[in-house]
Design a protein around this motif. Structure first.
Motif, PDB file in Angstrom:
ATOM      1  N   GLY A   1       0.834  -1.190   0.000  1.00 35.60           N
ATOM      2  CA  GLY A   1       0.000   0.000   0.000  1.00 35.60           C
ATOM      3  C   GLY A   1       0.871   1.242   0.000  1.00 35.60           C
ATOM      4  N   PHE A   2       0.244   2.384  -0.069  1.00 33.89           N
ATOM      5  CA  PHE A   2       0.994   3.631  -0.136  1.00 33.89           C
ATOM      6  C   PHE A   2       1.629   3.984   1.200  1.00 33.89           C
ATOM      7  CE2 PHE A   2       1.301   8.201   0.464  1.00 33.89           C
ATOM      8  CZ  PHE A   2       2.135   8.534  -0.593  1.00 33.89           C
ATOM      9  N   GLU A   3       0.820   3.980   2.245  1.00 31.99           N
ATOM     10  CA  GLU A   3       1.262   4.490   3.541  1.00 31.99           C
ATOM     11  C   GLU A   3       2.401   3.659   4.141  1.00 31.99           C
ATOM     12  OE1 GLU A   3      -1.047   6.851   6.993  1.00 31.99           O
ATOM     13  OE2 GLU A   3      -1.974   5.008   6.301  1.00 31.99           O
ATOM     14  N   ARG A   4       2.332   2.345   3.997  1.00 33.55           N
ATOM     15  CA  ARG A   4       3.352   1.491   4.607  1.00 33.55           C
ATOM     16  C   ARG A   4       4.609   1.366   3.754  1.00 33.55           C
ATOM     17  NH1 ARG A   4      -0.151  -3.568   5.777  1.00 33.55           N
ATOM     18  NH2 ARG A   4       1.250  -4.116   4.110  1.00 33.55           N
ATOM     19  N   THR A   5       4.550   1.787   2.506  1.00 29.61           N
ATOM     20  CA  THR A   5       5.736   1.729   1.654  1.00 29.61           C
ATOM     21  C   THR A   5       6.703   2.832   2.051  1.00 29.61           C
ATOM     22  OG1 THR A   5       4.568   0.785  -0.234  1.00 29.61           O
ATOM     23  CG2 THR A   5       6.547   2.040  -0.730  1.00 29.61           C
ATOM     24  N   THR A   6       7.972   2.488   2.116  1.00 30.97           N
ATOM     25  CA  THR A   6       8.994   3.502   2.381  1.00 30.97           C
ATOM     26  C   THR A   6       9.858   3.655   1.135  1.00 30.97           C
ATOM     27  OG1 THR A   6      10.679   1.969   3.195  1.00 30.97           O
ATOM     28  CG2 THR A   6       9.079   2.813   4.823  1.00 30.97           C
ATOM     29  N   LEU A   7      10.482   4.800   1.028  1.00 37.06           N
ATOM     30  CA  LEU A   7      11.412   4.998  -0.079  1.00 37.06           C
ATOM     31  C   LEU A   7      12.568   4.010   0.013  1.00 37.06           C
ATOM     32  CD1 LEU A   7      11.474   8.887  -0.330  1.00 37.06           C
ATOM     33  CD2 LEU A   7      10.144   7.254  -1.661  1.00 37.06           C
ATOM     34  N   GLY A   8      12.948   3.660   1.221  1.00 44.20           N
ATOM     35  CA  GLY A   8      13.990   2.660   1.419  1.00 44.20           C
ATOM     36  C   GLY A   8      13.613   1.308   0.818  1.00 44.20           C
ATOM     37  N   ASP A   9      12.331   0.925   0.938  1.00 43.45           N
ATOM     38  CA  ASP A   9      11.868  -0.328   0.330  1.00 43.45           C
ATOM     39  C   ASP A   9      12.082  -0.295  -1.181  1.00 43.45           C
ATOM     40  OD1 ASP A   9      10.809  -1.211   2.807  1.00 43.45           O
ATOM     41  OD2 ASP A   9       8.825  -0.361   2.354  1.00 43.45           O
ATOM     42  N   ILE A  10      11.720   0.820  -1.788  1.00 46.50           N
ATOM     43  CA  ILE A  10      11.810   0.953  -3.245  1.00 46.50           C
ATOM     44  C   ILE A  10      13.265   0.999  -3.693  1.00 46.50           C
ATOM     45  CG2 ILE A  10      11.256   2.450  -5.199  1.00 46.50           C
ATOM     46  CD1 ILE A  10       8.692   3.241  -3.495  1.00 46.50           C
TER      47      ILE A  10
ATOM     48  N   ALA B   1      15.846  -0.236  -2.138  1.00 42.13           N
ATOM     49  CA  ALA B   1      16.456  -1.553  -1.922  1.00 42.13           C
ATOM     50  C   ALA B   1      16.088  -2.527  -3.037  1.00 42.13           C
ATOM     51  CB  ALA B   1      16.023  -2.121  -0.567  1.00 42.13           C
ATOM     52  N   LEU B   2      14.830  -2.522  -3.449  1.00 39.98           N
ATOM     53  CA  LEU B   2      14.386  -3.451  -4.486  1.00 39.98           C
ATOM     54  C   LEU B   2      14.906  -3.051  -5.868  1.00 39.98           C
ATOM     55  CD1 LEU B   2      12.733  -5.980  -5.083  1.00 39.98           C
ATOM     56  CD2 LEU B   2      10.731  -4.505  -5.384  1.00 39.98           C
ATOM     57  N   SER B   3      14.970  -1.748  -6.123  1.00 38.98           N
ATOM     58  CA  SER B   3      15.376  -1.280  -7.457  1.00 38.98           C
ATOM     59  C   SER B   3      16.888  -1.255  -7.647  1.00 38.98           C
ATOM     60  CB  SER B   3      14.822   0.119  -7.728  1.00 38.98           C
ATOM     61  OG  SER B   3      15.490   1.083  -6.932  1.00 38.98           O
ATOM     62  N   GLY B   4      17.610  -1.144  -6.549  1.00 36.53           N
ATOM     63  CA  GLY B   4      19.055  -1.014  -6.657  1.00 36.53           C
ATOM     64  C   GLY B   4      19.479   0.402  -7.000  1.00 36.53           C
ATOM     65  N   GLY B   5      18.525   1.321  -7.025  1.00 36.43           N
ATOM     66  CA  GLY B   5      18.826   2.723  -7.335  1.00 36.43           C
ATOM     67  C   GLY B   5      19.261   3.466  -6.078  1.00 36.43           C
ATOM     68  N   SER B   6      19.193   4.780  -6.174  1.00 36.26           N
ATOM     69  CA  SER B   6      19.566   5.595  -5.019  1.00 36.26           C
ATOM     70  C   SER B   6      18.420   6.524  -4.644  1.00 36.26           C
ATOM     71  CB  SER B   6      20.809   6.428  -5.337  1.00 36.26           C
ATOM     72  OG  SER B   6      20.486   7.479  -6.221  1.00 36.26           O
ATOM     73  N   ARG B   7      18.417   6.880  -3.398  1.00 29.57           N
ATOM     74  CA  ARG B   7      17.400   7.822  -2.898  1.00 29.57           C
ATOM     75  C   ARG B   7      17.525   9.168  -3.630  1.00 29.57           C
ATOM     76  NH1 ARG B   7      14.351   7.693   2.134  1.00 29.57           N
ATOM     77  NH2 ARG B   7      15.392   5.739   2.600  1.00 29.57           N
ATOM     78  N   ALA B   8      18.750   9.595  -3.921  1.00 32.84           N
ATOM     79  CA  ALA B   8      18.960  10.866  -4.621  1.00 32.84           C
ATOM     80  C   ALA B   8      18.333  10.824  -6.011  1.00 32.84           C
ATOM     81  CB  ALA B   8      20.455  11.174  -4.726  1.00 32.84           C
ATOM     82  N   THR B   9      18.492   9.715  -6.712  1.00 38.17           N
ATOM     83  CA  THR B   9      17.887   9.581  -8.042  1.00 38.17           C
ATOM     84  C   THR B   9      16.372   9.623  -7.941  1.00 38.17           C
ATOM     85  OG1 THR B   9      19.760   8.285  -8.842  1.00 38.17           O
ATOM     86  CG2 THR B   9      17.701   8.090 -10.075  1.00 38.17           C
ATOM     87  N   LEU B  10      15.848   8.927  -6.947  1.00 43.13           N
ATOM     88  CA  LEU B  10      14.396   8.918  -6.751  1.00 43.13           C
ATOM     89  C   LEU B  10      13.880  10.341  -6.543  1.00 43.13           C
ATOM     90  CD1 LEU B  10      12.440   6.320  -4.762  1.00 43.13           C
ATOM     91  CD2 LEU B  10      11.909   8.718  -4.482  1.00 43.13           C
ATOM     92  N   TYR B  11      14.549  11.098  -5.678  1.00 43.64           N
ATOM     93  CA  TYR B  11      14.119  12.481  -5.435  1.00 43.64           C
ATOM     94  C   TYR B  11      14.271  13.339  -6.691  1.00 43.64           C
ATOM     95  CZ  TYR B  11      13.442  11.871  -0.426  1.00 43.64           C
ATOM     96  OH  TYR B  11      12.967  11.467   0.800  1.00 43.64           O
ATOM     97  N   ASP B  12      15.364  13.147  -7.439  1.00 48.17           N
ATOM     98  CA  ASP B  12      15.572  13.923  -8.671  1.00 48.17           C
ATOM     99  C   ASP B  12      14.480  13.646  -9.702  1.00 48.17           C
ATOM    100  OD1 ASP B  12      17.869  15.140  -7.729  1.00 48.17           O
ATOM    101  OD2 ASP B  12      19.243  13.772  -8.785  1.00 48.17           O
ATOM    102  N   LEU B  13      14.091  12.386  -9.825  1.00 45.33           N
ATOM    103  CA  LEU B  13      13.124  12.009 -10.849  1.00 45.33           C
ATOM    104  C   LEU B  13      11.674  12.269 -10.453  1.00 45.33           C
ATOM    105  CD1 LEU B  13      14.666   8.603 -12.016  1.00 45.33           C
ATOM    106  CD2 LEU B  13      14.695  10.792 -13.243  1.00 45.33           C
ATOM    107  N   PHE B  14      11.343  12.048  -9.183  1.00 42.62           N
ATOM    108  CA  PHE B  14       9.935  12.060  -8.787  1.00 42.62           C
ATOM    109  C   PHE B  14       9.592  13.045  -7.679  1.00 42.62           C
ATOM    110  CE2 PHE B  14      11.116   7.789 -10.241  1.00 42.62           C
ATOM    111  CZ  PHE B  14      10.331   7.718 -11.377  1.00 42.62           C
ATOM    112  N   GLY B  15      10.558  13.630  -7.042  1.00 44.27           N
ATOM    113  CA  GLY B  15      10.304  14.593  -5.980  1.00 44.27           C
ATOM    114  C   GLY B  15      10.135  13.955  -4.615  1.00 44.27           C
ATOM    115  N   ASP B  16       9.184  13.037  -4.500  1.00 44.20           N
ATOM    116  CA  ASP B  16       8.912  12.385  -3.228  1.00 44.20           C
ATOM    117  C   ASP B  16       8.083  11.137  -3.480  1.00 44.20           C
ATOM    118  OD1 ASP B  16       6.398  13.406  -3.845  1.00 44.20           O
ATOM    119  OD2 ASP B  16       6.409  14.897  -2.250  1.00 44.20           O
TER     120      ASP B  16
END
Length: 190
Positions: free
Chosen positions: A13-22, A24-39
């Motif tokens: 679900g949305f609320e229980r998902t953390t950026l860390g979960d995503i 970890a599964l994607s192998g990407g970085s939190r910085a890339t996630l923020y650059d591409l999607f904001g939050d």
């Protein structure tokens, strides 16, 4: 990252998902996630757009159609219902119902560019059919709302709770045929 996000959102679900979960599964970085999607909300809406892209294409097809209402609405309604019963779309819909209140402003943009625009394209088709004298419709937008409601009624409640109640593709096609028949009876030239 989008595939990983879809998988995690569907599982947690949305609320229980953390950026860390995503991350970890994607192998990407939190910085890339923020650059591409904001939050997280931005990423969720991007995933929602991808999941519902097929429905947007259906809208473009109907916007260009000039065929008879029986054929156009049957094809559109059947395609819409088939798109809505896909597991990823159903999962995202459940998340929207359960947790959409957490980001209402972002979802309003989705509704404007998604469902509202889709109904507008169906309304445009109904307006063209009325101009040709094939149907009579005083308010094409309201008629489009009614048509969408008729097509999605079983999906929206029973199908979301128990997908087995949706039947198979043949059952859904027959259901949409009945919807189109009933809907067009109300729009027949007087």
């Amino acid at each position: 990252m989008m595939d990983a996000a879809l998988k995690v959102f569907m599982e947690k679900g949305f609320e229980r998902t953390t950026l860390g979960d995503i991350v970890a599964l994607s192998g990407g970085s939190r910085a890339t996630l923020y650059d591409l999607f904001g939050d997280k909300e931005g990423l969720f809406l991007a995933v929602l757009d991808v999941v519902t892209a097929h429905i947007s294409q259906l809208m473009n097809d109907i916007a260009e159609s000039c065929g008879p209402p029986e054929e156009v609405l049957l094809q559109f309604g059947t395609s819409l219902l088939e798109a809505l019963v896909q597991p990823d779309v159903m999962a995202m819909n459940r998340i929207l119902v359960a947790e959409g209140r957490l980001f209402p402003d972002q979802l309003e943009g989705f509704f404007r560019s998604g469902p509202d625009q889709a109904r507008g394209k169906v309304a445009g088709y109904l307006r063209r059919a009325a101009d040709q004298g094939v149907i009579v419709v005083d308010d094409p937008m309201t008629a489009a709302h009614i048509f969408f409601g008729m097509v999605t009624a079983g999906y929206s409640f029973e199908g979301q709770i128990n997908p087995a109640r949706l039947g198979d593709a043949a059952d859904r096609h027959e259901y949409v045929q009945q919807v189109v028949r009933l809907f067009l009876r109300g729009l027949c030239p007087r």
